[in-house]
Scaffold this active site. Sequence first.
Site, mmCIF file in Angstrom:
data_model
loop_
_atom_site.group_PDB
_atom_site.id
_atom_site.type_symbol
_atom_site.label_atom_id
_atom_site.label_comp_id
_atom_site.label_asym_id
_atom_site.label_seq_id
_atom_site.Cartn_x
_atom_site.Cartn_y
_atom_site.Cartn_z
ATOM 1 N N SER A 252 -5.214 2.951 12.060
ATOM 2 C CA SER A 252 -4.701 1.620 12.371
ATOM 3 C C SER A 252 -3.306 1.757 12.960
ATOM 4 O O SER A 252 -2.766 2.859 13.054
ATOM 5 C CB SER A 252 -4.659 0.769 11.106
ATOM 6 N N LYS A 253 -2.720 0.609 13.283
ATOM 7 C CA LYS A 253 -1.381 0.604 13.885
ATOM 8 C C LYS A 253 -0.375 1.327 12.995
ATOM 9 O O LYS A 253 0.560 1.953 13.468
ATOM 10 C CB LYS A 253 -0.927 -0.834 14.110
ATOM 11 N N ARG A 254 -0.612 1.210 11.704
ATOM 12 C CA ARG A 254 0.246 1.857 10.712
ATOM 13 C C ARG A 254 0.373 3.369 10.976
ATOM 14 O O ARG A 254 1.366 3.994 10.662
ATOM 15 C CB ARG A 254 -0.441 1.591 9.379
ATOM 16 N N HIS A 255 -0.678 3.983 11.534
ATOM 17 C CA HIS A 255 -0.636 5.421 11.819
ATOM 18 C C HIS A 255 -0.035 5.691 13.195
ATOM 19 O O HIS A 255 -0.158 6.794 13.726
ATOM 20 C CB HIS A 255 -2.050 6.015 11.803
ATOM 21 N N GLY A 256 0.561 4.674 13.771
ATOM 22 C CA GLY A 256 1.136 4.865 15.109
ATOM 23 C C GLY A 256 0.068 4.816 16.191
ATOM 24 O O GLY A 256 0.255 5.352 17.276
#
Length: 479
Positions: A252-256
């Site tokens: 997800s976005k959280r993982h860049g």
Amino acid sequence: MRLRFAPSPTGNLHIGTLRAALFNWLYAKANGGTFVLRIEDTDLERSDAQYETNIVDGLDWLGLTIDEGPTQGGDYGSYRQSERIKAGVYDEKAKKLLASGHAYYCFLTPEDIEKEKASAIKKGIPYVHSRRSSDMSEEDVNDALASGKPYAIRFKMMSDREITFKDLVRGDISFDCSLLSDFVLVKSDGTPSYNFAVVVDDAAMAITHVIRGEDHISNMPRQLAIYEALSLQAPQFGHLPMILGPDKSKLSKRHGATAITEYRDRGFLSEAFLNYLALLGWSPTGEQEILSPDELIKQFSLDRVHKSGAVFDVQKLTWMNGQYLRKLSVDVLYSLVMRYVSADFSQIMQGYDLKKQHLAVAAIQDNLDVLSDAMSYLEVFFERDSAYLDLVKDQAFTADQCLVLKTFLELLEQSDADSMDDYNALLDAVCKKLDLGKGKVFKPIRLALTGRGSGPNIGALLAFFEDDVISKRLGDCLD
Ligand code: GLU
């Protein structure tokens, strides 16, 4: 064979969606098939033309050529679902399903459905839609429609059935339909649901194979039920393993996980990116991991797609990009690098003759993993004297190190070294004369010449700088 990529333009193109596009494209190319782009913009509020542009730019960057699509045209258009809504494509099929009794008008309000759900929770049973509206008489339905009561059209799920299909990646998968609710085909705003539109369009566009993420497996019984009710031939399906972040949760976005175009802007090469993406959930037949698009097409098959999740590892992607950068000719690398340095820096570089610029770029080729790092590696060659002086002023040299500098300067004076090889030979001569290893010789010379403890190949640095600059810098450190 006809394959399709069917993104929803509600966000920028990201890794998971692009991997689905790539596998469909590879499978189409491997089998001489057609690759179709269909824009699934039924969610009129969230869809945006800017995202469609971003998606198309991403495909374009990777060279995933589209045979049929909104821009390319084709015999099965239109290729945008918003345009197909206007053309009445889904209404026609919805009417057919209403007429055959496979669908019905549902007048339940969202509050009614909430109540049904709450009651199921209270009873501790799984929620299944009550299909209350399907019992209404024709007269009541017509009255409700005439009075303008909001409605959805729902598909009447065959609840006494089990639906099985053979997934091209995972083999047989079965679903117990008694646990499935009647689902929406046409929403209260008149737009088709994803499950409905995707079936109508895959059939209308004669799609033979659908490859997509495994998050769509749960949609299979609904989609297969619609194919059956409309007497349409279903394509074959293959579901790809999820892409995970390094912590093994869904990427997800959280993982860049950013827009694909950002990888381009950060200086990844499209061939390297495509190569890495192909390995996310698929393995080649041999040991070789670095594969060109043509080699990927030759090797690609669905039986080598994995069943378990694939971890997206930016470090490995970066390493792979570095491998591709090492293989470039200096000319090509130079022109790429120039696109990634700032306008100011580019101007400073162009103040030097081209041979010198190439020499500097060649010197950093082994260090470079992404093109956007090039400027920081090149700085040492093209910086102002004041910047160098700032760095070197804090360096202290031991007596042994001074001896290295002195010896090097003596040998330099007697030589007419010009190329990197010449300077490497000079460095060897210093090692020999002082009976020292390379590390002990290179370090003080690098420090004195650049003010830094590490950087590009020392022979390249020496070949780059004029002898009088070398003599001055090293000499000043001896004072
Ligand atoms: N528009 C859908 C999505 O982006 C397509 C899924 C499919 O391939 O059926 O998830």
